[in-house]
Design a protein around this motif. Structure first.
Motif, PDB file in Angstrom:
ATOM      1  N   VAL A 148      20.333 -50.506  28.717  1.00 20.81           N
ATOM      2  CA  VAL A 148      20.455 -48.997  28.321  1.00 20.81           C
ATOM      3  C   VAL A 148      20.010 -48.700  27.171  1.00 20.81           C
ATOM      4  CG1 VAL A 148      21.172 -46.896  28.685  1.00 20.81           C
ATOM      5  CG2 VAL A 148      21.843 -48.626  30.502  1.00 20.81           C
ATOM      6  N   VAL A 149      18.401 -48.360  27.127  1.00 22.35           N
ATOM      7  CA  VAL A 149      18.213 -47.931  25.455  1.00 22.35           C
ATOM      8  C   VAL A 149      18.786 -46.689  25.264  1.00 22.35           C
ATOM      9  CG1 VAL A 149      16.079 -47.516  24.247  1.00 22.35           C
ATOM     10  CG2 VAL A 149      15.971 -49.411  26.182  1.00 22.35           C
ATOM     11  N   ARG A 150      19.363 -46.408  24.389  1.00 17.92           N
ATOM     12  CA  ARG A 150      19.979 -45.867  23.940  1.00 17.92           C
ATOM     13  C   ARG A 150      19.472 -44.548  22.938  1.00 17.92           C
ATOM     14  NH1 ARG A 150      24.423 -44.703  27.563  1.00 17.92           N
ATOM     15  NH2 ARG A 150      25.199 -46.974  27.332  1.00 17.92           N
ATOM     16  N   SER A 151      18.505 -45.159  21.854  1.00 17.63           N
ATOM     17  CA  SER A 151      17.703 -44.853  20.663  1.00 17.63           C
ATOM     18  C   SER A 151      16.169 -45.415  20.148  1.00 17.63           C
ATOM     19  CB  SER A 151      18.380 -44.050  19.181  1.00 17.63           C
ATOM     20  OG  SER A 151      18.848 -45.132  18.552  1.00 17.63           O
ATOM     21  N   GLY A 152      15.780 -45.164  19.401  1.00 24.09           N
ATOM     22  CA  GLY A 152      14.655 -46.230  19.084  1.00 24.09           C
ATOM     23  C   GLY A 152      15.375 -47.582  18.320  1.00 24.09           C
ATOM     24  N   LYS A 153      17.103 -47.531  17.971  1.00 28.51           N
ATOM     25  CA  LYS A 153      17.159 -49.129  17.087  1.00 28.51           C
ATOM     26  C   LYS A 153      18.526 -48.898  18.163  1.00 28.51           C
ATOM     27  CE  LYS A 153      16.081 -47.206  12.306  1.00 28.51           C
ATOM     28  NZ  LYS A 153      16.336 -47.664  11.546  1.00 28.51           N
ATOM     29  N   VAL A 154      18.587 -48.336  18.580  1.00 25.74           N
ATOM     30  CA  VAL A 154      20.313 -49.336  19.518  1.00 25.74           C
ATOM     31  C   VAL A 154      19.996 -48.658  21.012  1.00 25.74           C
ATOM     32  CG1 VAL A 154      22.519 -48.307  20.287  1.00 25.74           C
ATOM     33  CG2 VAL A 154      21.805 -47.692  18.240  1.00 25.74           C
ATOM     34  N   ALA A 155      20.725 -50.494  22.039  1.00 30.09           N
ATOM     35  CA  ALA A 155      20.582 -50.707  23.200  1.00 30.09           C
ATOM     36  C   ALA A 155      21.554 -51.195  23.562  1.00 30.09           C
ATOM     37  CB  ALA A 155      19.058 -51.886  23.839  1.00 30.09           C
ATOM     38  N   THR A 156      22.470 -50.215  24.640  1.00 28.13           N
ATOM     39  CA  THR A 156      23.703 -51.273  25.350  1.00 28.13           C
ATOM     40  C   THR A 156      22.983 -52.887  26.241  1.00 28.13           C
ATOM     41  OG1 THR A 156      25.085 -49.204  25.257  1.00 28.13           O
ATOM     42  CG2 THR A 156      25.765 -50.877  26.500  1.00 28.13           C
ATOM     43  N   ILE A 157      23.758 -53.531  26.013  1.00 26.60           N
ATOM     44  CA  ILE A 157      23.559 -55.109  27.596  1.00 26.60           C
ATOM     45  C   ILE A 157      23.844 -54.938  28.451  1.00 26.60           C
ATOM     46  CG2 ILE A 157      22.556 -56.522  27.655  1.00 26.60           C
ATOM     47  CD1 ILE A 157      21.011 -54.788  25.885  1.00 26.60           C
ATOM     48  N   SER A 158      24.115 -55.153  29.685  1.00 29.88           N
ATOM     49  CA  SER A 158      25.035 -55.474  30.918  1.00 29.88           C
ATOM     50  C   SER A 158      25.070 -56.200  31.640  1.00 29.88           C
ATOM     51  CB  SER A 158      25.700 -53.760  31.577  1.00 29.88           C
ATOM     52  OG  SER A 158      25.564 -52.896  30.975  1.00 29.88           O
ATOM     53  N   TRP A 159      25.739 -56.625  32.111  1.00 31.92           N
ATOM     54  CA  TRP A 159      25.654 -57.808  33.161  1.00 31.92           C
ATOM     55  C   TRP A 159      26.935 -58.232  34.242  1.00 31.92           C
ATOM     56  CZ3 TRP A 159      26.014 -58.305  28.178  1.00 31.92           C
ATOM     57  CH2 TRP A 159      27.482 -59.422  27.542  1.00 31.92           C
ATOM     58  N   SER A 160      26.528 -58.688  35.144  1.00 32.53           N
ATOM     59  CA  SER A 160      27.896 -59.223  36.218  1.00 32.53           C
ATOM     60  C   SER A 160      28.308 -60.813  36.028  1.00 32.53           C
ATOM     61  CB  SER A 160      27.517 -59.286  37.131  1.00 32.53           C
ATOM     62  OG  SER A 160      27.168 -57.409  37.285  1.00 32.53           O
ATOM     63  N   PRO A 161      29.290 -61.171  35.846  1.00 37.87           N
ATOM     64  CA  PRO A 161      30.328 -62.684  35.744  1.00 37.87           C
ATOM     65  C   PRO A 161      28.929 -63.641  36.865  1.00 37.87           C
ATOM     66  CG  PRO A 161      31.771 -60.903  36.295  1.00 37.87           C
ATOM     67  CD  PRO A 161      31.044 -60.830  35.549  1.00 37.87           C
ATOM     68  N   PRO A 162      29.654 -64.530  36.236  1.00 40.55           N
ATOM     69  CA  PRO A 162      28.403 -65.642  38.176  1.00 40.55           C
ATOM     70  C   PRO A 162      29.461 -65.066  39.637  1.00 40.55           C
ATOM     71  CG  PRO A 162      29.356 -66.588  36.223  1.00 40.55           C
ATOM     72  CD  PRO A 162      29.622 -65.386  36.093  1.00 40.55           C
ATOM     73  N   THR A 163      29.409 -65.276  40.382  1.00 45.33           N
ATOM     74  CA  THR A 163      29.887 -64.858  41.291  1.00 45.33           C
ATOM     75  C   THR A 163      30.762 -66.531  41.660  1.00 45.33           C
ATOM     76  OG1 THR A 163      27.481 -65.531  42.801  1.00 45.33           O
ATOM     77  CG2 THR A 163      28.086 -63.142  42.517  1.00 45.33           C
ATOM     78  N   HIS A 164      30.178 -67.774  41.485  1.00 42.44           N
ATOM     79  CA  HIS A 164      30.906 -68.733  41.707  1.00 42.44           C
ATOM     80  C   HIS A 164      31.531 -69.467  40.079  1.00 42.44           C
ATOM     81  CE1 HIS A 164      29.754 -68.444  45.923  1.00 42.44           C
ATOM     82  NE2 HIS A 164      29.116 -68.406  45.771  1.00 42.44           N
ATOM     83  N   GLY A 165      32.284 -69.954  40.936  1.00 47.98           N
ATOM     84  CA  GLY A 165      32.862 -70.751  39.195  1.00 47.98           C
ATOM     85  C   GLY A 165      33.721 -70.061  38.195  1.00 47.98           C
ATOM     86  N   SER A 166      33.432 -70.483  37.758  1.00 46.97           N
ATOM     87  CA  SER A 166      34.069 -70.153  36.539  1.00 46.97           C
ATOM     88  C   SER A 166      33.731 -69.683  35.284  1.00 46.97           C
ATOM     89  CB  SER A 166      36.417 -70.391  36.042  1.00 46.97           C
ATOM     90  OG  SER A 166      36.743 -70.439  37.357  1.00 46.97           O
ATOM     91  N   TYR A 167      33.815 -68.802  33.929  1.00 45.08           N
ATOM     92  CA  TYR A 167      33.509 -68.878  32.616  1.00 45.08           C
ATOM     93  C   TYR A 167      34.733 -68.876  32.136  1.00 45.08           C
ATOM     94  CZ  TYR A 167      33.945 -63.499  34.320  1.00 45.08           C
ATOM     95  OH  TYR A 167      34.652 -63.071  34.058  1.00 45.08           O
TER      96      TYR A 167
END
Length: 817
Positions: A93-112
């Motif tokens: 999600v691009v917030r502005s010309g200098k800031v962006a927010t990165i999102s993700w989901s953890p793996p569905t199998h195994g641990s992390y």
């Protein structure tokens, strides 16, 4: 996620593949291949056991048992952690010309245990080295990005210090910077051309997006490429818009699919201008006027009308009129008479005005004041007036017409001053009505009037002839001048005595004036009792002539004249002139104040006419005294005779002066002049400047003659020129050689020349050798033998013989021996 490759390889060193030997593999958690508690014959596995299909991100515990017919032994145990799966559902999600927010989901199998991000800039700016973000959790915000840049984000999973082999990636672009300030660079009724500055700092972008609302343009969204590095101003034109309408315009920068925040502004197109602006000419006064107009022709949006009045000295505040009211307005406040005003009528939309429709009006000036006529010190006629101080005017119209004539003279002139010289405009000798109007451009004030009398033109003395006792005067008048009569004045110059007469004629004869006196004559023309300027002329009366003109003394080239002055006459000097009869141009001596004069350097042989006259004020008397005088011609000189046996050619240079003919006389020198000498007249053209020649023939050879020559002009003779010369004797003798058998002498005989043909004294003999003396024989010598001795034997000699008369020799006779 299940991977098909082996997760683990178990190496069994020394496995010989014996029959009856088995291996059993057991592990937990029980998920993998081969399955837990799987028994594998030694001969099937050779040296390794491949374990696969393990769970990602999981801690496995392995047990390997060795068994045969006698044993079942645990030979190997270990634990192993598998590589985790990468995260999923990666989003930015691009917030502005200098800031962006990165999102993700953890793996569905195994641990992390954590996650790792790697950011790579694809735009290749100066700060394009990858950035690593460790031990991050979702969501994660990244700042200090480059506006408009495109990035690639890599997300991987960390478990027990092991990073997933695979990763999740996504590209994104930050918002570019907003464009700088923009303006309308050009606008008209249907077009808006906007110009804007690039963003600052420019960062990264590829295009501009310019849009207009309402979307009336042919293209309401325009995409403009960035140009230059660093980029300069950019522009976009929206066409086919509605005149006078307000439009919202926005400009954004673009980088990939990202669009910056807009720069917006509202601008209006120029409304259509009004039509048919006119000034009601009947409404123009010195202080007011009325204007009318019509609205725009065609589709247009506007709010009102604006009327602006100004001139070179003052600008009035604009007047607004509603678009629905009467389209007429009267200007009547604070206007100055005679001023020219420029009126601008515009339609107005918001603050944008249309192109103006203009009209120019000049108010009527106020009439001039204090109109008056005057004559200056030299008699020139002027009219003067004053401009009205409450009015403006550029110049003046002066109209005039003659009052008393049916074919009246009339005309109109312009002047930019308050004074006008009427001389040269008005005809002389007339009564005029003169009107003066103030003028500003083409607006004319009411006229101011005055009556003016003009002096007649001065008559021109055409002929002023002196008489013996008076003057004959005639004059002419200008055809354009009128006069009732003339007045003539004459004033004697030395006594100042003044007389005058009036006449209706253009000529007059004055009698009983003093001879030789000078008079100042003035002639005036008179009209309406106004005299003209006089035409003045100075003229003397003929003086009386001198008397008793005589020649007191004369020389070869000069004379002295004497005369007596006249009585009862003014004489200032005498003039003496003279001319020859051949040259009719008079020569004049310098002025003479006494009664005697000398004329010198007179040309010999010329007949002179001489006049002596009295002079008074440069005027000579009408009866000059005259006499004639002939100058004696010059004698002949430098006579050059060319002698022959029977004739003599005489040649002499032409004497200075005039010679009409020459008288040549001659005789034998032994004779007396009283014995009827021979005479010949010789003439020469007067224009011939060469020498004079004459041939005297039939002379006796060997005789001496005396010649006498004199020049004659107008029957007056010069002095005689006398000279003598002898003719050449003849020779008719023959030379006869005598053979004397001598080797050093020559003898000859000759025949005599008859003395009846020629007179001579002796014979002369000569040899060609100069050292041999000549020999002579008397004319009556009977011995006609001549001998030359002491000669050179064998030499050829030329023998020459002459007859001689008083040292004048004849032509030679020659012989060789």
């Amino acid at each position: 996620q299940i991977y098909e490759c082996a997760d683990l390889v178990i190496h069994i060193p020394g496995n010989l593949g014996h029959d009856g030997v088995l291996y059993r593999l057991d592990y937990t958690p029980p998920h993998g291949h081969p399955a837990p508690n799987t028994t594998i014959a030694s001969k099937d596995i050779k040296e390794v056991i491949k374990f696969s299909q393990a769970l990602p991100g999981t801690n496995y515990y392995f047990w390997l048992y060795y068994s045969n017919s006698t044993h079942n032994t645990l030979t190997w145990t270990a634990n192993f952690t598998t590589v985790p799966d990468p995260p999923s559902n990666l989003s930015v999600v691009v917030r502005s010309g200098k800031v962006a927010t990165i999102s993700w989901s953890p793996p569905t199998h195994g641990s992390y245990s954590s996650f790792k991000l790697r950011l790579t800039e694809l735009s290749k700016t100066l700060n394009s080295s990858p950035k690593i973000f460790k031990d991050v959790s979702s969501p994660y915000t990244i700042d200090n990005l480059t506006p408009g840049a495109t990035y690639q984000i890599y997300a991987s999973t960390i478990f027990e210090n092991k990073e997933s082999v695979a990763y999740t990636t996504r590209n994104f672009t930050t918002k570019p910077n907003t464009p700088g300030k923009f303006i309308v660079w050009f606008r008209n009724e249907t077009t808006l051309l906007v110009l804007w500055q690039p963003p600052y700092p420019p960062a990264i972008y590829t295009h501009y997006k310019a849009s207009i609302h309402p979307p009336d343009a042919l293209e309401s969204e325009l995409f403009v490429e960035k140009e230059g590095e660093p980029p300069g101003p950019a522009q976009a034109a929206f066409k086919s818009l509605v005149p006078g309408r307000a439009y919202n315009i926005s400009v954004q920068t673009m980088s990939e699919d990202e669009v910056s925040a807009p720069t917006t502004a509202q601008y209006r197109t120029v409304p259509l201008r009004v039509s048919n602006v006119s000034i009601d000419k009947d409404s123009i006064t010195s202080h007011s006027f009325t204007v009318r107009w019509q609205g725009p022709n065609g589709e247009c949006e506007f709010d009102k009308y604006q009327l602006t009045l100004n001139n070179t000295t003052k600008k009035f505040p604009p007047i607004t009129r509603p678009k629905t009211g009467p389209l007429v307005w009267e200007f009547k406040d604070f206007l100055e008479p005679g001023r020219t005003y420029t009126l601008l009528v515009k339609s107005v939309s918001g603050k944008v005005t249309s192109w103006p429709m203009t009209a120019e009006v000049t108010l009527t000036p106020l009439p001039v004041i204090n109109l008056r006529a005057r004559n200056d010190k030299t008699g020139n006629l002027y009219i003067d007036w004053d401009a009205n101080p409450d009015s403006y005017q550029e110049d003046y119209i002066i109209s005039y017409h003659e009052v008393e004539s049916s074919t009246a003279d009339s005309n109109t002139v312009r002047s930019n001053t308050t004074t006008l010289l009427l001389d040269g405009l008005l005809l002389p000798g007339r009564n005029y009505s003169v009107s003066v109007q103030a003028v500003s451009k083409k607006a004319e004030s009411n006229g101011s009037h005055i009556y003016v009398l003009t002096r007649p033109s001065a008559p021109i003395i055409e002929d002023l002839r002196p008489l013996t006792d008076g003057l004959n005067i005639s004059w002419k008048s200008d055809v354009n001048s009128r006069q009732d009569k003339y007045e003539v004045q004459w004033i004697r110059n030395d006594t100042k005595e003044k007389n005058e007469k009036t006449t209706h004629d253009s000529h007059i004869v004055l009698h009983n004036l003093y001879p030789g006196a000078g008079y100042i004559v003035k002639v005036f023309a008179i009209s309406h009792n106004l005299p003209s300027e006089p035409h003045e002329h100075f003229q003397p009366v003929f003086p009386k002539p001198p008397t008793n003109l005589t020649i007191e003394k004369s020389t070869t080239n000069s004379i002295i004249l004497q005369w007596q002055p006249p009585t009862d006459s003014v004489v200032s000097e005498y003039t003496v002139r003279y001319r020859t009869d051949s040259v009719r141009t008079w020569d004049k001596l310098p002025s003479i104040t006494y009664n005697e004069a000398e004329i010198s350097d007179m040309t010999p042989g010329e007949l002179y006419t001489i006049q002596v006259n009295t002079v008074s004020y440069g005027l000579e008397s009408s009866e000059p005294q005259q006499l004639n005088h002939t100058v004696r011609p010059n004698p002949v000189s430098n006579i050059a005779p060319l002698v022959d046996s029977n004739n003599v050619t005489l040649e002499w240079p032409r004497p200075e002066g005039r010679v009409e003919r020459y008288v040549v006389s001659w005789k034998e020198s032994s004779e007396d002049w009283g014995d009827s000498p021979n005479i010949r007249n010789v003439t020469q053209n007067q224009n011939d400047i060469g020498p004079v020649r004459t041939l005297v023939g039939n002379l006796m050879p060997g005789v001496e003659y005396t010649f006498n020559i004199r020049a004659i002009s107008y029957d007056l003779e010069s002095d005689d020129t006398t000279f003598t010369t002898r003719t050449m004797p003849l020779i008719q003798s023959e030379i006869i050689m005598v053979n004397n058998k001598s080797t050093d002498s020559i003898s000859l005989k000759y025949t005599p020349t008859p003395q009846t043909l020629c007179k001579f004294d002796h014979y002369r003999f000569s040899l060609s050798e100069p050292n041999i003396s000549d020999q002579e024989k008397a004319v009556n010598d009977t011995d006609r033998l001549v001998t030359f001795t002491n000669l050179v034997p064998g030499r050829l000699y030329n023998i020459t013989m002459w007859t001689v008369s008083q040292n004048v020799t004849s032509q030679p006779v020659q012989r060789q021996d």
